[in-house]
Write a protein that holds these residues in place. Structure first.
Motif, PDB file in Angstrom:
ATOM      1  N   ARG A  32       0.773  -1.172  -0.136  1.00 32.41           N
ATOM      2  CA  ARG A  32       0.062   0.112  -0.015  1.00 32.41           C
ATOM      3  C   ARG A  32       0.944   1.210  -0.035  1.00 32.41           C
ATOM      4  O   ARG A  32       0.597   2.385  -0.790  1.00 32.41           O
ATOM      5  CB  ARG A  32      -1.066  -0.013   1.088  1.00 32.41           C
ATOM      6  N   VAL A  33       1.795   1.173   0.832  1.00 31.67           N
ATOM      7  CA  VAL A  33       2.877   2.285   0.812  1.00 31.67           C
ATOM      8  C   VAL A  33       3.400   2.553  -0.495  1.00 31.67           C
ATOM      9  O   VAL A  33       3.756   3.516  -0.887  1.00 31.67           O
ATOM     10  CB  VAL A  33       3.767   2.089   1.975  1.00 31.67           C
ATOM     11  N   GLU A  34       4.053   1.307  -1.219  1.00 34.64           N
ATOM     12  CA  GLU A  34       4.544   1.441  -2.253  1.00 34.64           C
ATOM     13  C   GLU A  34       3.798   1.770  -3.291  1.00 34.64           C
ATOM     14  O   GLU A  34       4.131   2.812  -4.238  1.00 34.64           O
ATOM     15  CB  GLU A  34       5.332   0.065  -2.846  1.00 34.64           C
ATOM     16  N   SER A  35       2.456   1.613  -3.581  1.00 31.01           N
ATOM     17  CA  SER A  35       1.633   1.941  -4.490  1.00 31.01           C
ATOM     18  C   SER A  35       1.493   3.689  -4.311  1.00 31.01           C
ATOM     19  O   SER A  35       1.395   4.517  -5.254  1.00 31.01           O
ATOM     20  CB  SER A  35       0.217   1.294  -4.221  1.00 31.01           C
ATOM     21  N   ALA A  36       1.409   4.026  -2.965  1.00 36.79           N
ATOM     22  CA  ALA A  36       1.185   5.451  -2.712  1.00 36.79           C
ATOM     23  C   ALA A  36       2.310   6.286  -3.234  1.00 36.79           C
ATOM     24  O   ALA A  36       2.160   7.440  -3.710  1.00 36.79           O
ATOM     25  CB  ALA A  36       0.789   5.945  -1.166  1.00 36.79           C
ATOM     26  N   MET A  37       3.493   5.624  -2.970  1.00 37.77           N
ATOM     27  CA  MET A  37       4.874   6.344  -3.257  1.00 37.77           C
ATOM     28  C   MET A  37       4.920   6.557  -4.887  1.00 37.77           C
ATOM     29  O   MET A  37       5.081   7.575  -5.572  1.00 37.77           O
ATOM     30  CB  MET A  37       6.168   5.436  -2.970  1.00 37.77           C
ATOM     31  N   ALA A  38       4.458   5.558  -5.729  1.00 32.84           N
ATOM     32  CA  ALA A  38       4.482   5.557  -6.843  1.00 32.84           C
ATOM     33  C   ALA A  38       3.388   6.532  -7.625  1.00 32.84           C
ATOM     34  O   ALA A  38       3.879   7.190  -8.417  1.00 32.84           O
ATOM     35  CB  ALA A  38       4.084   4.075  -7.542  1.00 32.84           C
ATOM     36  N   ARG A  39       2.209   6.548  -6.967  1.00 32.91           N
ATOM     37  CA  ARG A  39       1.186   7.334  -7.540  1.00 32.91           C
ATOM     38  C   ARG A  39       1.494   8.790  -7.258  1.00 32.91           C
ATOM     39  O   ARG A  39       1.350   9.560  -8.214  1.00 32.91           O
ATOM     40  CB  ARG A  39      -0.116   7.048  -6.724  1.00 32.91           C
ATOM     41  N   LEU A  40       2.245   9.222  -6.074  1.00 36.54           N
ATOM     42  CA  LEU A  40       2.715  10.533  -5.846  1.00 36.54           C
ATOM     43  C   LEU A  40       4.021  11.068  -6.677  1.00 36.54           C
ATOM     44  O   LEU A  40       4.367  12.065  -6.333  1.00 36.54           O
ATOM     45  CB  LEU A  40       2.652  10.962  -4.442  1.00 36.54           C
ATOM     46  N   GLY A  41       4.686  10.083  -7.027  1.00 42.18           N
ATOM     47  CA  GLY A  41       6.097  10.195  -7.509  1.00 42.18           C
ATOM     48  C   GLY A  41       7.028  10.449  -6.442  1.00 42.18           C
ATOM     49  O   GLY A  41       8.010  11.285  -6.787  1.00 42.18           O
ATOM     50  N   TYR A  42       6.885   9.747  -5.360  1.00 44.13           N
ATOM     51  CA  TYR A  42       7.929  10.047  -4.221  1.00 44.13           C
ATOM     52  C   TYR A  42       9.188   9.216  -4.485  1.00 44.13           C
ATOM     53  O   TYR A  42       9.085   7.909  -4.862  1.00 44.13           O
ATOM     54  CB  TYR A  42       7.318   9.728  -3.030  1.00 44.13           C
ATOM     55  N   ARG A  43      10.171  10.015  -4.334  1.00 39.54           N
ATOM     56  CA  ARG A  43      11.529   9.362  -4.548  1.00 39.54           C
ATOM     57  C   ARG A  43      12.351   9.557  -3.204  1.00 39.54           C
ATOM     58  O   ARG A  43      12.581  10.806  -3.297  1.00 39.54           O
ATOM     59  CB  ARG A  43      12.093   9.452  -5.814  1.00 39.54           C
ATOM     60  N   PRO A  44      13.093   8.889  -2.511  1.00 40.77           N
ATOM     61  CA  PRO A  44      13.887   9.395  -1.393  1.00 40.77           C
ATOM     62  C   PRO A  44      15.255  10.165  -1.957  1.00 40.77           C
ATOM     63  O   PRO A  44      15.554   9.794  -2.889  1.00 40.77           O
ATOM     64  CB  PRO A  44      14.337   7.923  -0.785  1.00 40.77           C
ATOM     65  N   HIS A  45      15.499  11.224  -1.158  1.00 38.05           N
ATOM     66  CA  HIS A  45      16.608  11.852  -1.644  1.00 38.05           C
ATOM     67  C   HIS A  45      17.921  11.049  -1.168  1.00 38.05           C
ATOM     68  O   HIS A  45      18.033  11.161   0.198  1.00 38.05           O
ATOM     69  CB  HIS A  45      16.792  13.367  -1.008  1.00 38.05           C
ATOM     70  N   ARG A  46      18.662  10.495  -2.107  1.00 38.84           N
ATOM     71  CA  ARG A  46      19.542   9.630  -1.653  1.00 38.84           C
ATOM     72  C   ARG A  46      20.806  10.461  -0.578  1.00 38.84           C
ATOM     73  O   ARG A  46      21.452  10.017   0.149  1.00 38.84           O
ATOM     74  CB  ARG A  46      20.403   9.093  -2.889  1.00 38.84           C
ATOM     75  N   ALA A  47      21.254  11.648  -1.105  1.00 38.98           N
ATOM     76  CA  ALA A  47      22.212  12.404  -0.334  1.00 38.98           C
ATOM     77  C   ALA A  47      21.664  12.800   0.917  1.00 38.98           C
ATOM     78  O   ALA A  47      22.478  12.964   1.960  1.00 38.98           O
ATOM     79  CB  ALA A  47      22.503  13.748  -1.209  1.00 38.98           C
ATOM     80  N   ALA A  48      20.510  13.228   1.181  1.00 43.68           N
ATOM     81  CA  ALA A  48      19.900  13.480   2.508  1.00 43.68           C
ATOM     82  C   ALA A  48      19.629  12.493   3.469  1.00 43.68           C
ATOM     83  O   ALA A  48      19.986  12.374   4.551  1.00 43.68           O
ATOM     84  CB  ALA A  48      18.586  14.239   2.051  1.00 43.68           C
ATOM     85  N   ARG A  49      19.597  11.147   2.872  1.00 46.97           N
ATOM     86  CA  ARG A  49      19.182   9.890   3.651  1.00 46.97           C
ATOM     87  C   ARG A  49      20.652   9.566   4.091  1.00 46.97           C
ATOM     88  O   ARG A  49      20.930   9.089   5.020  1.00 46.97           O
ATOM     89  CB  ARG A  49      18.596   8.768   2.737  1.00 46.97           C
ATOM     90  N   ALA A  50      21.742   9.865   3.341  1.00 50.49           N
ATOM     91  CA  ALA A  50      23.233   9.373   3.600  1.00 50.49           C
ATOM     92  C   ALA A  50      23.465  10.248   4.665  1.00 50.49           C
ATOM     93  O   ALA A  50      24.392   9.728   5.661  1.00 50.49           O
ATOM     94  CB  ALA A  50      23.992   9.556   2.414  1.00 50.49           C
ATOM     95  N   LEU A  51      23.479  11.502   4.700  1.00 54.43           N
ATOM     96  CA  LEU A  51      23.592  12.316   5.819  1.00 54.43           C
ATOM     97  C   LEU A  51      22.839  11.980   7.060  1.00 54.43           C
ATOM     98  O   LEU A  51      23.591  11.868   8.392  1.00 54.43           O
ATOM     99  CB  LEU A  51      23.243  13.764   5.501  1.00 54.43           C
ATOM    100  N   ARG A  52      21.700  11.395   7.045  1.00 55.20           N
ATOM    101  CA  ARG A  52      20.836  10.996   8.161  1.00 55.20           C
ATOM    102  C   ARG A  52      21.267   9.764   8.923  1.00 55.20           C
ATOM    103  O   ARG A  52      21.513   9.311   9.884  1.00 55.20           O
ATOM    104  CB  ARG A  52      19.561  11.009   7.951  1.00 55.20           C
TER     105      ARG A  52
END
Length: 322
Positions: A32-52
């Protein structure tokens, strides 16, 4: 992330767990979450995630050359396996120990989480100092406490190839080996030698190529001149291709006069003339296991030691001994 959570009807923490591939999410919620991500065009920001998180979700691949079919096939397998797990891939080449040190430095500068070292480059890895702060998995190497090891069962594959030729009635089997400094080549030679010695046969002298079809042709001309050669196990399919050409040029029929077995089962092996009997390496499984082992090390699990089975594929390049 808040928009994804709202659309999927879950908490922001659940979305975070899905993004970070946590096992603590049931499959229906994950979908369900992955379907919502695909529908909204959500993509994690790799550089920001690496910093965190302190992770780049990028792994390195170190290889001596991409000119050989086996190395290129492994690159594809590792790249596919890494992509399925959400990891990017950085590829560097290193021909010797000095170049390997520079390659490790480059990978650390790129911020990779760990690296996989392939085939011939593993000899340099064993002789080099362990890179600090860089998790390693090597493909085709003796066991080493410093890193995980994933390999094909070269020994068993070579035994199967040699035994197949002996069972066809050939008095012995000659071996067109790979480079002397290659672990995989040494293991294949060991399996060939053990099969002959186990049958109580004299072991013929080894001839060495360099994995290329040109070297198979060059050494094959020598083998083709010997009337006592009726069966040859080549350490890879490319050298077997060169050997087939040399035998044809010498007027020796395959398999009527000489039977030939290769190793790898590359995509073209079934289209050789004649179609090549060979030992199949499961490159996809090797890539999967290597990536899984490296991610395990990154997550703090101990280094893995795993051997992937090989199997003989019989085609038309082998026949009864004369």
């Amino acid at each position: 992330m808040r928009d994804v959570a709202l659309l999927a009807g879950v908490s922001g923490q659940t979305v975070s767990r899905v993004v970070n591939e946590s096992p603590r999410v049931d499959p229906a919620t994950r979908q369900r979450v992955e379907s919502a991500m695909a529908r909204l065009g959500y993509r994690p920001h790799r550089a920001a995630r690496a910093l965190r998180t302190g992770r780049s979700h990028t792994i390195g691949l170190v290889v001596s050359t991409l000119a050989s079919v086996g190395n290129s096939r492994m690159l594809q397998a590792v790249a596919d396996a890494a992509s399925r797990r959400g990891y990017a891939l950085t590829v560097v080449t290193a021909a010797d120990a000095d170049a390997l040190g520079a390659a490790f430095d480059h990978l650390r500068d790129q911020g990779v989480d760990g690296a996989i070292v392939l085939n011939e480059a593993t000899a340099a890895a064993r002789g080099a100092a362990s890179p600090s702060g860089l998790q390693l998995v090597v493909v085709d190497s003796p066991d080493d406490d410093r890193f995980g090891v994933v390999q094909s069962d070269h020994d068993a594959g070579a035994r199967a190839a040699t035994t197949h030729l002996l069972d066809l009635g050939h008095p012995t089997v000659w071996h067109l080996a790979g480079p002397a400094d290659s672990y995989a080549a040494a293991e294949r030679e060991r399996g060939w030698r053990a099969a002959l010695e186990g049958a109580g046969l004299v072991v013929p002298p080894v001839v060495h190529g360099d994995w290329t079809s040109a070297s198979g042709h060059r050494q094959g001309r020598t083998l083709a001149e010997r009337p006592d050669v009726s069966a040859v196990f080549a350490a890879n399919d490319q050298m077997a291709l060169g050997l087939l050409r040399a035998l044809a040029e010498a007027g020796r029929d395959v398999p009527g006069d000489v039977s030939v077995v290769g190793f790898d089962d590359i995509a073209d092996a079934a289209d050789y003339l004649p179609p090549l009997t060979t030992v199949r390496q499961d490159f996809d499984a090797l890539g999967e296991r290597a990536v899984d082992a490296l991610i395990g090390e990154i997550d703090g699990d101990p280094g893995v030691r795993e051997t992937v089975p090989t199997r003989l594929v019989v085609r038309e390049s082998t026949g009864p001994g004369r």
